[in-house]
Motif scaffolding. Structure first.
Motif: not given
Length: 279
Positions: A67-69, A193-196, A74-75
């Protein structure tokens, strides 16, 4: 508003993605030459080994992490586990996790259901271990071994090292969100994905940048020290654990220091299996 995050593991990157989405100016400092901490991939002979965690999302696509992603955009594609989990018995028979009750007598099945229902609603307030909690109600070798295996799978600890209330929270979440899931691309797909997201929103992530200290003013964290230079911030977030964080400033809370000095780290041996086709 400026936010500085110590450590580019899963927690630090999640915090960074959330803050950059909210408009914060974010800088993340990571001492290792790669980001992701224990939740990324290392290439090995054409395969992707994880740096610590399993290639797994707790509670799959329905759980809090998924859910947080989704909230930060985030993909990541998560394949939910079917079945949720299996148990390998000593005779090498494999049974579904939910069928473990069939290994108990009818009397114990009824008692287990009653005890679990009560304990999930009224969790123990003491520090009784999960093993002692099981022992309190049952004298059954199969349940003891199952408790150890479950704690080992979930936390890399034995049942005697985990507070019963913490394990009951995990069991409660299993009923609420179901089992785990596997992210396509492994752990690294999540942290990449998070870093992007962080970088696309103007955030900066620095690898091989070791934070030497946390700058404190009037008992408030006001920045970090990197390579002898103080970098000011409105918010300082640490993703390197209690013990590591306490070494970065002069902590005067003796009760807190005593508590974290007695924390037992989780340990485990992970065996990675490779396949020449998708499983």
């Amino acid at each position: 508003m400026k936010a500085v995050i110590i450590g580019a593991g899963l927690g630090g990157l999640l915090a960074g993605a959330k803050l950059t989405k909210a408009g914060y100016d974010v800088e993340i400092f990571e001492r290792l030459p790669f980001i992701g901490g224990r939740f990324t991939n290392l290439p090995y002979k054409g395969f992707k080994l994880s740096t610590g965690a399993l290639h797994m999302i707790p509670h799959g696509s329905r759980g809090p992490l998924a859910q947080m992603l989704k909230e930060v955009g985030a993909d990541v594609t998560i394949i939910d586990s079917q079945p949720m989990a299996v148990i390998l018995k000593e005779n090498n028979e494999i049974i579904s996790f939910h069928d473990f009750r069939n290994e108990l007598t009818l009397t114990k099945q009824v008692k287990l259901g009653t005890v679990l229902a009560y304990s999930l609603k009224f969790k123990p307030k003491s520090d009784i271990s999960f093993r002692d909690w099981v022992l309190k109600y049952f004298d059954d070798e199969f349940l003891f071994k199952l408790a150890d295996s479950f704690c080992g799978w979930a936390l890399s600890l034995t049942a005697k090292d985990v507070p019963a209330r913490e394990m009951l929270e995990i069991i409660d979440n299993m009923y609420l969100y179901k089992g785990s899931g596997v992210p396509i691309g492994g752990c690294g797909a999540v942290t990449d994905a998070l870093s992007q997201i962080i970088r696309s929103n103007g955030g900066r992530i620095y690898s091989q940048s070791c934070v030497e200290g946390i700058s404190i003013e009037n008992e408030l964290a006001k920045g970090v020290i990197v390579n002898g230079k103080t970098i000011g911030a409105d918010i300082v977030i640490s993703d390197i654990g209690h013990f590591g964080t306490s070494k970065l400033y002069e902590c005067k809370d003796k009760e807190y220091l005593d508590k974290i000095s007695n924390v037992k780290p989780s340990k485990g041996i992970k065996i990675c299996l490779s396949s020449d086709e998708p499983l």
